[in-house]
Design an enzyme around this catalytic site. Structure first.
Site, PDB file in Angstrom:
ATOM      1  N   HIS A 105      16.808  39.289 -35.908  1.00  0.00           N
ATOM      2  CA  HIS A 105      17.088  38.152 -35.024  1.00  0.00           C
ATOM      3  C   HIS A 105      18.581  37.843 -34.951  1.00  0.00           C
ATOM      4  CE1 HIS A 105      12.828  37.289 -34.693  1.00  0.00           C
ATOM      5  NE2 HIS A 105      12.723  37.323 -36.006  1.00  0.00           N
ATOM      6  N   HIS A 130      25.516  33.781 -40.508  1.00  0.00           N
ATOM      7  CA  HIS A 130      25.023  34.666 -39.448  1.00  0.00           C
ATOM      8  C   HIS A 130      25.609  34.249 -38.108  1.00  0.00           C
ATOM      9  CE1 HIS A 130      22.024  31.392 -39.761  1.00  0.00           C
ATOM     10  NE2 HIS A 130      22.121  31.410 -38.436  1.00  0.00           N
ATOM     11  N   HIS A 132      25.452  33.750 -33.842  1.00  0.00           N
ATOM     12  CA  HIS A 132      24.687  33.529 -32.611  1.00  0.00           C
ATOM     13  C   HIS A 132      25.608  33.789 -31.423  1.00  0.00           C
ATOM     14  CE1 HIS A 132      21.196  31.469 -34.486  1.00  0.00           C
ATOM     15  NE2 HIS A 132      22.087  31.022 -35.358  1.00  0.00           N
ATOM     16  N   HIS A 149      26.985  30.312 -38.371  1.00  0.00           N
ATOM     17  CA  HIS A 149      26.305  29.343 -39.233  1.00  0.00           C
ATOM     18  C   HIS A 149      26.470  29.745 -40.692  1.00  0.00           C
ATOM     19  CE1 HIS A 149      23.430  27.971 -35.791  1.00  0.00           C
ATOM     20  NE2 HIS A 149      24.606  27.391 -35.746  1.00  0.00           N
ATOM     21  N   THR A 216      17.454  26.272 -36.326  1.00  0.00           N
ATOM     22  CA  THR A 216      17.401  26.583 -34.891  1.00  0.00           C
ATOM     23  C   THR A 216      16.508  27.790 -34.611  1.00  0.00           C
ATOM     24  OG1 THR A 216      19.356  28.005 -34.981  1.00  0.00           O
ATOM     25  CG2 THR A 216      19.727  25.648 -34.526  1.00  0.00           C
TER      26      THR A 216
END
Ligand SMILES: [Zn+2]
Length: 265
Positions: A105, A130, A132, A149, A216
């Site tokens: 992901h 990580h 996004h 994050h 999230t």
């Protein structure tokens, strides 16, 4: 578990205990295997577009219910207000060994223990960061190309996430150490003994928004203490392209504030 095992097992009394063990293992597999595949199936089936996209997360698993019914969800749009007074967070980060993982992901960097974050006198330890692409939070309505994050945990106080947004500009040197280690396959981990100080991901100007939100990603668990820096850092177009090659669009849509008032520090 082949049928041959059963035949050889049933051919003599001397292998009785062996047969019993095989039968026990077989039943364990029969019982466990469907659960295991169901479990990983529901882990795999959520995503960011089409079936399994953010609007359907709550339908995929009863454990994901907060993704729809939660009233303190993340990310949110953050707008400047008169700064509140209060002690800022304290970062105790140091050069640490790290590994790069493709979770399926996001691209994630797991750090060895030893980095802590102090917020309201509570001590959280840094577990991972990580990426996004694009940003999940918005600053005055604008989403940026990237958000990092830094995920911290405390056994007593739960999860505290620090978010840093990035805009396109100059290359960020230390980021290349992570980018060069992105595994080719999902679920793989790259560990080559490299060292990185997580504080390279923190802006010099320590002004930020604080609010209470959620994870999230499913299960969208609430009670997460968010600190979102309002000064973006920069990365180059090439660096952004490398991250987008791994994941483009792994950002949840903005969620309603439901009366929450993110404070500006
Ligand atoms: Zn995240």
């Amino acid at each position: 578990m082949s049928s041959r095992s059963y035949r050889s097992g049933s051919s003599g009394t001397a292998v009785g205990p062996g047969l019993l063990l095989i039968l026990l293992l077989a039943s364990a597999f029969a019982v466990l295997a469907p659960w295991r595949s169901l479990g990983s199936e529901s882990q795999r089936s959520w995503g960011y577009a089409g079936p399994g996209g953010p609007e359907q997360w709550a339908d995929l698993d009863p454990k994901f219910a907060a993704c729809r019914s939660g009233k303190r969800q993340s990310p949110v749009d953050l707008r400047w207000t008169a700064p509140a007074s209060g002690k800022g967070p304290v970062f105790r980060y140091k050069p640490s060994r790290f590994r790069v993982i493709d979770t399926g992901h996001a691209v994630q960097v797991n750090f060895d223990a030893g980095n802590t974050f102090l917020l309201d006198e509570k001590i959280y330890r840094l577990e991972q960061l990580h990426f996004h692409t694009a940003s999940e939070h918005a600053l005055s309505g604008a989403r940026l190309p990237l958000e990092v994050h830094l995920v911290h945990r405390s056994e007593i106080d739960g999860i505290a996430v620090v978010a840093v947004l990035f805009r396109e500009g100059s290359a960020m040197g230390p980021l290349n150490r992570v980018l060069s280690g992105i595994p080719e396959e999902k679920g793989e981990e790259a560990d080559w003994g490299a060292i990185l100080d997580p504080s390279v991901f923190l802006p010099e100007k320590r002004t930020y928004y604080r609010y209470e939100g959620s994870l999230t990603t499913p299960p969208c668990t609430e009670g997460v203490a968010w600190s979102v820096f309002n000064t973006p850092l920069e990365l180059s177009a090439e660096q952004l392209a490398r991250l987008r090659r791994a994941y483009a669009g792994n950002a949840r849509p903005l969620q309603a504030l439901h009366g929450r008032r993110p404070a500006n520090y």
